[in-house]
Scaffold this motif. Structure first.
Motif, PDB file in Angstrom:
ATOM      1  N   UNK A  93       0.815  -1.211   0.000  1.00 49.29           N
ATOM      2  CA  UNK A  93       0.000   0.000   0.000  1.00 49.29           C
ATOM      3  C   UNK A  93       0.852   1.267   0.000  1.00 49.29           C
ATOM      4  N   UNK A  94       1.884   1.304   0.846  1.00 45.83           N
ATOM      5  CA  UNK A  94       2.719   2.504   0.919  1.00 45.83           C
ATOM      6  C   UNK A  94       3.455   2.745  -0.399  1.00 45.83           C
ATOM      7  N   UNK A  95       3.936   1.670  -1.033  1.00 46.24           N
ATOM      8  CA  UNK A  95       4.631   1.821  -2.308  1.00 46.24           C
ATOM      9  C   UNK A  95       3.655   2.204  -3.421  1.00 46.24           C
ATOM     10  N   UNK A  96       2.424   1.735  -3.337  1.00 42.67           N
ATOM     11  CA  UNK A  96       1.417   2.159  -4.308  1.00 42.67           C
ATOM     12  C   UNK A  96       1.126   3.653  -4.154  1.00 42.67           C
ATOM     13  N   UNK A  97       1.109   4.128  -2.939  1.00 45.45           N
ATOM     14  CA  UNK A  97       0.921   5.570  -2.706  1.00 45.45           C
ATOM     15  C   UNK A  97       2.031   6.372  -3.383  1.00 45.45           C
ATOM     16  N   UNK A  98       3.243   5.831  -3.375  1.00 45.16           N
ATOM     17  CA  UNK A  98       4.350   6.509  -4.032  1.00 45.16           C
ATOM     18  C   UNK A  98       4.313   6.400  -5.542  1.00 45.16           C
ATOM     19  N   UNK A  99       3.504   5.473  -6.078  1.00 42.41           N
ATOM     20  CA  UNK A  99       3.476   5.253  -7.526  1.00 42.41           C
ATOM     21  C   UNK A  99       2.329   5.966  -8.226  1.00 42.41           C
ATOM     22  N   UNK A 100       1.333   6.458  -7.475  1.00 43.92           N
ATOM     23  CA  UNK A 100       0.153   7.072  -8.091  1.00 43.92           C
ATOM     24  C   UNK A 100       0.251   8.596  -8.040  1.00 43.92           C
ATOM     25  N   UNK A 101      -0.576   9.232  -8.853  1.00 46.62           N
ATOM     26  CA  UNK A 101      -0.713  10.689  -8.784  1.00 46.62           C
ATOM     27  C   UNK A 101      -1.686  11.026  -7.657  1.00 46.62           C
ATOM     28  N   UNK A 102      -1.307  11.913  -6.764  1.00 46.79           N
ATOM     29  CA  UNK A 102      -2.162  12.253  -5.636  1.00 46.79           C
ATOM     30  C   UNK A 102      -3.228  13.257  -6.066  1.00 46.79           C
ATOM     31  N   UNK A 103      -4.447  12.989  -5.661  1.00 49.41           N
ATOM     32  CA  UNK A 103      -5.577  13.827  -6.060  1.00 49.41           C
ATOM     33  C   UNK A 103      -6.398  14.181  -4.824  1.00 49.41           C
ATOM     34  N   UNK A 104      -7.339  15.104  -4.992  1.00 49.08           N
ATOM     35  CA  UNK A 104      -8.229  15.493  -3.908  1.00 49.08           C
ATOM     36  C   UNK A 104      -9.480  14.635  -3.889  1.00 49.08           C
ATOM     37  N   UNK A 105     -10.170  14.692  -2.782  1.00 55.26           N
ATOM     38  CA  UNK A 105     -11.412  13.910  -2.640  1.00 55.26           C
ATOM     39  C   UNK A 105     -12.426  14.291  -3.704  1.00 55.26           C
ATOM     40  N   UNK A 106     -12.493  15.574  -4.024  1.00 54.77           N
ATOM     41  CA  UNK A 106     -13.457  16.022  -5.019  1.00 54.77           C
ATOM     42  C   UNK A 106     -13.142  15.570  -6.434  1.00 54.77           C
ATOM     43  N   UNK A 107     -11.921  15.096  -6.656  1.00 57.82           N
ATOM     44  CA  UNK A 107     -11.517  14.642  -7.995  1.00 57.82           C
ATOM     45  C   UNK A 107     -11.692  13.137  -8.184  1.00 57.82           C
ATOM     46  N   UNK A 108     -12.169  12.449  -7.139  1.00 59.41           N
ATOM     47  CA  UNK A 108     -12.282  10.991  -7.221  1.00 59.41           C
ATOM     48  C   UNK A 108     -13.174  10.551  -8.373  1.00 59.41           C
ATOM     49  N   UNK A 109     -12.724   9.492  -9.053  1.00 57.75           N
ATOM     50  CA  UNK A 109     -13.560   8.840 -10.056  1.00 57.75           C
ATOM     51  C   UNK A 109     -13.284   7.341 -10.003  1.00 57.75           C
ATOM     52  N   UNK A 153     -12.065   3.699 -10.237  1.00 57.53           N
ATOM     53  CA  UNK A 153     -10.736   3.193 -10.592  1.00 57.53           C
ATOM     54  C   UNK A 153      -9.631   3.811  -9.762  1.00 57.53           C
ATOM     55  N   UNK A 154      -9.893   4.937  -9.108  1.00 54.23           N
ATOM     56  CA  UNK A 154      -8.894   5.558  -8.248  1.00 54.23           C
ATOM     57  C   UNK A 154      -8.692   4.716  -6.987  1.00 54.23           C
ATOM     58  N   UNK A 155      -7.590   4.970  -6.298  1.00 53.06           N
ATOM     59  CA  UNK A 155      -7.277   4.248  -5.071  1.00 53.06           C
ATOM     60  C   UNK A 155      -7.463   5.158  -3.863  1.00 53.06           C
ATOM     61  N   UNK A 156      -7.978   4.579  -2.791  1.00 52.07           N
ATOM     62  CA  UNK A 156      -8.120   5.301  -1.532  1.00 52.07           C
ATOM     63  C   UNK A 156      -7.241   4.613  -0.494  1.00 52.07           C
ATOM     64  N   UNK A 157      -6.415   5.411   0.189  1.00 51.31           N
ATOM     65  CA  UNK A 157      -5.445   4.883   1.146  1.00 51.31           C
ATOM     66  C   UNK A 157      -5.891   5.244   2.561  1.00 51.31           C
ATOM     67  N   UNK A 158      -5.657   4.319   3.505  1.00 51.09           N
ATOM     68  CA  UNK A 158      -6.186   4.448   4.858  1.00 51.09           C
ATOM     69  C   UNK A 158      -5.097   4.312   5.906  1.00 51.09           C
ATOM     70  N   UNK A 185      -5.840  10.067  -1.525  1.00 51.30           N
ATOM     71  CA  UNK A 185      -6.444   9.521  -2.733  1.00 51.30           C
ATOM     72  C   UNK A 185      -5.405   9.529  -3.869  1.00 51.30           C
ATOM     73  N   UNK A 186      -5.460   8.508  -4.720  1.00 46.52           N
ATOM     74  CA  UNK A 186      -4.475   8.423  -5.788  1.00 46.52           C
ATOM     75  C   UNK A 186      -5.080   7.925  -7.081  1.00 46.52           C
ATOM     76  N   UNK A 187      -4.473   8.363  -8.184  1.00 46.36           N
ATOM     77  CA  UNK A 187      -4.894   7.923  -9.530  1.00 46.36           C
ATOM     78  C   UNK A 187      -3.722   7.198 -10.193  1.00 46.36           C
ATOM     79  N   UNK A 188      -4.010   6.005 -10.704  1.00 47.25           N
ATOM     80  CA  UNK A 188      -2.977   5.204 -11.356  1.00 47.25           C
ATOM     81  C   UNK A 188      -2.597   5.878 -12.659  1.00 47.25           C
ATOM     82  N   UNK A 189      -1.279   6.028 -12.861  1.00 45.95           N
ATOM     83  CA  UNK A 189      -0.779   6.729 -14.048  1.00 45.95           C
ATOM     84  C   UNK A 189      -0.386   5.739 -15.134  1.00 45.95           C
TER      85      UNK A 189
END
Length: 325
Positions: free
Chosen positions: A260-276, A278-283, A321-325
């Protein structure tokens, strides 16, 4: 001792015995279903942290092994080049001695005398120096690569030892969970959730219509609903949290690390309002990750003993929140 003293002593001993027996009796009382659930959830959360640490270490070991293989592939040709260069220098010296007129008496008898000899000696010396410089350059590069490979091997050995430690810790936690699951089985009739049968046609109808690679990832996650949590699992028969998001996006042609932590480093970070979808949510301190499917819901592999499920995205504190690039 008087009868009064004997009576008081008896009462004191009886009272002490009661005090000792009462807590023990209470301690032996069967835990309530709510207490069992809390204990299982605490142990599951602890196990998930260990599993994610194990996954991270596995990813690092995999990366270092690949780097070591690349170094070894470079070292081989470099060694052969250096050896060929040494052979060329030896051959040059031998040939020059046999055919180049380096014997002083013979050279002096030839036209040009000593000046020609000096010219030829200078040329050979220059060629030899050039070859020697090449050898030194190759040797320095080779030594550098060998040093780097030694460092990597040391890292790999240390990480392998850490992996064994993490595996041992996981086994200890699973033993604790096994005891709790037995209590849960006694309370509820089943230690773990039953797998949910979902025919492919039902999955296709349940998944929202989403285009592109995100749609592929979301449909994959829907297809995983009901499958069990499996530590370090990335499908198709079971998943942990980062294994599910990895597998969903792998189906869509994208690569994510199994952590999970490495996935956070691999995605583009986005705001809650930009969620769509397929995006990832980290806890909770990057210890858990889920796939967002829209309408405030996610699909995730929650914890040991449970199955992949669809639920509200706010089930625990959100890190980001993150978006896979």
């Amino acid at each position: 001792m008087s009868s009064l003293n004997r009576l008081l002593r008896t009462l004191a001993v009886t009272g002490l015995s009661a005090a000792l027996v009462a807590p023990a009796t209470a301690a032996r009382a069967e835990p309530s279903p709510a207490d069992l659930t809390q204990r299982i959830e605490r142990s599951s959360a602890q196990l998930e942290r260990v599993v994610e640490a194990y996954n991270k270490l596995s990813e690092e070991i995999k990366s270092n092994k690949a780097a070591a293989d690349r170094l070894q592939a470079r070292i081989g040709p470099l060694e052969r080049q250096a050896e060929q260069s040494r052979a060329d220098v030896a051959e040059l010296a031998t040939t020059a001695y046999k055919t180049g007129g380096l014997r002083t008496a013979d050279a002096l008898l030839r036209p040009g005398g000593s000046a020609a000899v000096l010219d030829r000696l200078g040329t050979i010396d220059q060629l030899t120096r050039q070859r020697q410089e090449q050898i030194e350059g190759f040797t320095a590069s080779q030594r550098q690569l060998l040093d780097e490979k030694t460092r990597l091997n040391t890292v790999l050995a240390r990480q392998a030892a850490q992996a064994r430690e993490l595996a041992a810790a996981k086994q200890r936690i699973e033993r604790d969970l096994a005891r709790l699951y037995e209590l849960r089985r006694q309370a509820y009739g089943r230690a773990t959730e039953a797998p949910l049968a979902r025919p492919d046609a039902d999955v296709a109808r349940a998944a929202p219509a989403i285009s592109g690679q995100a749609g592929v990832a979301v449909r994959y996650a829907y297809g995983a609903i009901g499958k069990p949590y499996v530590w370090a699992g990335e499908g198709p028969h079971g998943y942990d949290c980062s294994g599910l998001t990895l597998a969903a996006w792998r189906a869509a042609g994208r690569s994510l690390p199994h952590n999970a932590r490495m996935q956070w480093g691999a995605v583009a970070h986005i705001g809650r309002g930009d969620l769509r979808p397929g995006d990832l949510i980290f806890y909770r301190g990057l210890g858990h990750v889920a796939l967002y499917i829209g309408d405030g819901q996610v699909i995730d592999a929650p914890s040991a003993g449970r199955n992949v499920l669809r639920r509200g995205m706010n089930m625990m504190p959100i890190h980001g929140y993150g978006r896979v690039r």
